[in-house]
Scaffold this active site. Structure first.
Site, PDB file in Angstrom:
ATOM      1  N   ASN B 209     -83.540-103.872   8.978  1.00  0.00           N
ATOM      2  CA  ASN B 209     -84.146-102.563   9.254  1.00  0.00           C
ATOM      3  C   ASN B 209     -83.193-101.407   8.999  1.00  0.00           C
ATOM      4  OD1 ASN B 209     -82.744-103.715  11.488  1.00  0.00           O
ATOM      5  ND2 ASN B 209     -83.571-102.106  12.791  1.00  0.00           N
ATOM      6  N   GLN B 237     -90.073-105.633   8.286  1.00  0.00           N
ATOM      7  CA  GLN B 237     -89.706-104.690   7.222  1.00  0.00           C
ATOM      8  C   GLN B 237     -89.996-105.270   5.848  1.00  0.00           C
ATOM      9  OE1 GLN B 237     -88.520-101.640   7.721  1.00  0.00           O
ATOM     10  NE2 GLN B 237     -87.913-101.672   9.856  1.00  0.00           N
ATOM     11  N   SER B 257     -95.529-106.557  11.678  1.00  0.00           N
ATOM     12  CA  SER B 257     -95.879-105.365  12.435  1.00  0.00           C
ATOM     13  C   SER B 257     -96.830-104.505  11.619  1.00  0.00           C
ATOM     14  CB  SER B 257     -94.601-104.599  12.769  1.00  0.00           C
ATOM     15  OG  SER B 257     -94.938-103.424  13.464  1.00  0.00           O
ATOM     16  N   HIS B 259     -97.363-101.032  12.010  1.00  0.00           N
ATOM     17  CA  HIS B 259     -96.999 -99.646  11.727  1.00  0.00           C
ATOM     18  C   HIS B 259     -95.885 -99.478  10.706  1.00  0.00           C
ATOM     19  CE1 HIS B 259     -93.236 -99.095  14.186  1.00  0.00           C
ATOM     20  NE2 HIS B 259     -93.663-100.241  14.638  1.00  0.00           N
ATOM     21  N   THR B 297    -107.305-109.460  25.820  1.00  0.00           N
ATOM     22  CA  THR B 297    -108.306-109.039  24.849  1.00  0.00           C
ATOM     23  C   THR B 297    -107.650-108.353  23.664  1.00  0.00           C
ATOM     24  OG1 THR B 297    -109.895-108.727  26.627  1.00  0.00           O
ATOM     25  CG2 THR B 297    -110.370-107.629  24.541  1.00  0.00           C
ATOM     26  N   CYS B 383     -84.250 -97.432  17.795  1.00  0.00           N
ATOM     27  CA  CYS B 383     -83.985 -97.921  19.141  1.00  0.00           C
ATOM     28  C   CYS B 383     -82.623 -97.467  19.629  1.00  0.00           C
ATOM     29  CB  CYS B 383     -84.025 -99.444  19.169  1.00  0.00           C
ATOM     30  SG  CYS B 383     -85.307-100.148  18.165  1.00  0.00           S
TER      31      CYS B 383
END
Lengths: 87, 459
Positions: B209, B237, B257, B259, B297, B383
């Protein structure tokens, strides 16, 4: 069967719609992607292939027209740096 | 140590006048914003945005595609359509609403599976790559804890893998953190030597990343297959950006992922191989959804968006890559043309083209980032961007402390334009030159003094 005239009109419609995006990046992308898309399929001669590409372009135009309404309803609060004339 | 002192004085001299000017100007609006805490007030200023005490004239150009990507309008369209009618619980088996939502989820599952060459039955939807990594690393080790006590990973993994490993260590498992070479790649021979009879998992991320290097996945997969060890990879990535094939890589588990590929946030997937079957203990217990691996859910709309994003990524991968490669070259050449002492961190050959991690010698990174307010970039991962510490990834590469401090990660993506790259070059060059002009270090280098040989007195 998609005629040359229809193809040209579709390209123009996509460009015209894309210009109205209030977001700088999406506006620029729509323009580039449209032009490149039509350029890439320029050499297609097989009529079924042409029709296929035409149908895809048509579907893309529908997407643009739909999302454009929402994007226009929520314009960005400030312009992108790239849209401002900086010093 | 002494260089830090110099850096901090530079920083002080730098920020002082800047802060003083902006504070005077936006006193009224900024004060209102902090007391009422309404976001709207930040935008009422005619001359730009004032946020976090910083004045920006417009929306900065976005070059932080490794932290997250904007939503593609085509994905947005699909989410919209699904939001209206697919409100049934996809796990409801007794009515049409449930069936329709389930269908929508299954279509998305197919789209995700197709992108990575897997079967839809092997895809488990969850909240994102962090949850996927936690589930994979902890889940496998917990399930096989009777026989397997050892995990192999690398020093440059994402924090969520490293932290999961640390958690396992506290439970009594042993972890080997493989060092990487100076180009950021794992030494495959070292990996082979690290394998023990009780090794239960190898976890190596596909695309880093921070520095964007692509690990030799096929080779690592082959070694794991030879030793019959489950191989997990964090491909958040990688998917949609480089060709990913779970068969070629021979991965048992893979984290994805939404996004990072112009999809919605809050959704991701874990690939769990069926043949040979890999079993894991779930993190979430409950209704037994997603083959019992992730109860709860499903968020139908996000899953639908993720699916469409995957389909788009597959269709557009080649086109996007050509464009991004061109921009990456433009950015690197543009910066190198005007500045000396620019170093690319990580391998240039084995690299995802949308990532350019640069270090600027004789410049303090924090001051550079502060000065680049019109460019949305980061020094490393989001992060850890709050800390002033240099990135642990760069330190693992053996990058010198001073160079690690000055790193900037440029992330280029589908919606980046040529003009943005030119602007980014212009602003970066301007800022670096400005900082170097003030830097006593740079002056000394120009005079021909080798900084490394200077004996700094201790304070």
């Amino acid at each position: 069967m998609a005629s040359k005239c229809q193809v040209r009109s579709l390209c123009r419609s996509l460009l015209r719609a894309g210009r109205q995006f209030p977001d700088y990046n999406i506006r620029e992308y729509t323009k580039r992607r449209t032009l490149d898309g039509f350029r890439m399929n320029k050499s297609l001669t097989d009529q079924s292939k042409v029709n296929e590409a035409y149908a895809e372009g048509k579907a893309q135009l529908e997407v643009v027209e739909r999302v454009l309404k929402v994007y226009s309803a929520y314009p960005p609060k400030t312009k992108n740096i790239m849209e401002l004339k900086l010093q | 140590m002494a260089s830090k002192v110099i850096y901090s004085t530079i920083r002080r001299t730098l920020t002082k006048p800047h802060g003083a000017v902006s504070r005077r100007h936006h006193l009224s609006t900024a004060a209102a914003a902090t007391t009422t805490a309404t976001a709207v007030d930040n935008y009422n200023d005619k001359s730009g945005i004032v946020m976090k005490g910083v004045r920006i004239s417009g929306r900065p150009l976005y070059l932080d595609m490794q932290s997250t990507t904007p939503l593609d309008p085509r994905v947005f369209d699909a989410i919209n359509a699904s939001s209206i009618y697919d409100y049934g619980n996809p796990h409801s088996r007794t009515h049409l609403y449930g069936w329709e939502a389930e269908n929508a989820v299954e279509v998305a599952r197919n789209q995700v599976a197709k992108l990575i060459g897997a079967s839809p039955k092997e895809i488990v939807f969850l909240s994102g790559a962090t949850e996927a990594n936690n589930t994979a690393v902890k889940g496998v080790m917990h399930f096989y804890k009777e026989k397997k006590k050892h995990v192999i990973t690398t020093q440059t993994e994402h924090k969520c893998v490293l932290d999961s490993c640390r958690h396992l260590e506290q439970e009594g498992f042993e972890v080997t953190y493989l060092p990487v070479k100076t180009d950021g790649l794992v030494d495959v021979e070292m990996l082979r030597e690290a394998i023990r009879p009780d090794t239960g998992l190898v976890s190596v991320m596909a695309v880093n990343n921070e520095i964007g290097v692509v690990q030799p996945m096929e080779e690592i997969g082959r070694i794991c297959k030879e030793h019959k060890i489950p191989f997990h990879t964090d491909a958040a990535q990688a998917i949609g950006k480089i060709p990913v094939d779970v068969e070629k890589w021979n991965v048992s588990l893979m984290s994805m992922s939404g996004h990072k590929i112009y999809g919605p946030k809050g959704v991701g997937a874990l690939y769990v191989r069926r043949r040979p079957r890999i079993r894991l203990e779930p993190l979430m217990n409950g209704g037994g959804q997603e083959r019992g691996l992730r109860s709860g859910t499903l968020s139908t709309q996000q899953v639908v968006g993720f699916g469409v994003a995957c389909e788009l990524a597959m269709k557009e991968m080649e086109y996007d890559e050509q464009w991004i490669k061109r921009l990456q070259e433009r950015l690197l050449n543009g910066v190198r043309e005007k500045l000396d002492g620019v170093v690319v961190n990580g391998s240039m050959e084995n690299r995802y083209v949308g990532n350019l991690n640069l270090s600027f010698a004789y410049v303090e990174g924090e001051s550079l980032l502060m000065g680049l307010k019109e460019v949305a970039v980061s020094s490393g991962s989001a992060c850890t961007s709050a800390s002033l510490e240099p990135s642990y990834v760069l330190r693992a590469l053996g990058v010198d402390e001073d160079m690690a401090h000055t790193s900037i990660r440029f992330g280029i993506g589908r919606f980046t334009t040529e003009e943005e790259i030119d602007k980014a070059i212009e602003l970066t060059v301007k800022q670096v030159e400005k900082l170097r002009e003030m830097s006593p270090l740079y002056e000394m280098v120009k005079e021909g003094i080798d900084i490394k040989n200077i004996q700094w007195s201790q304070h």
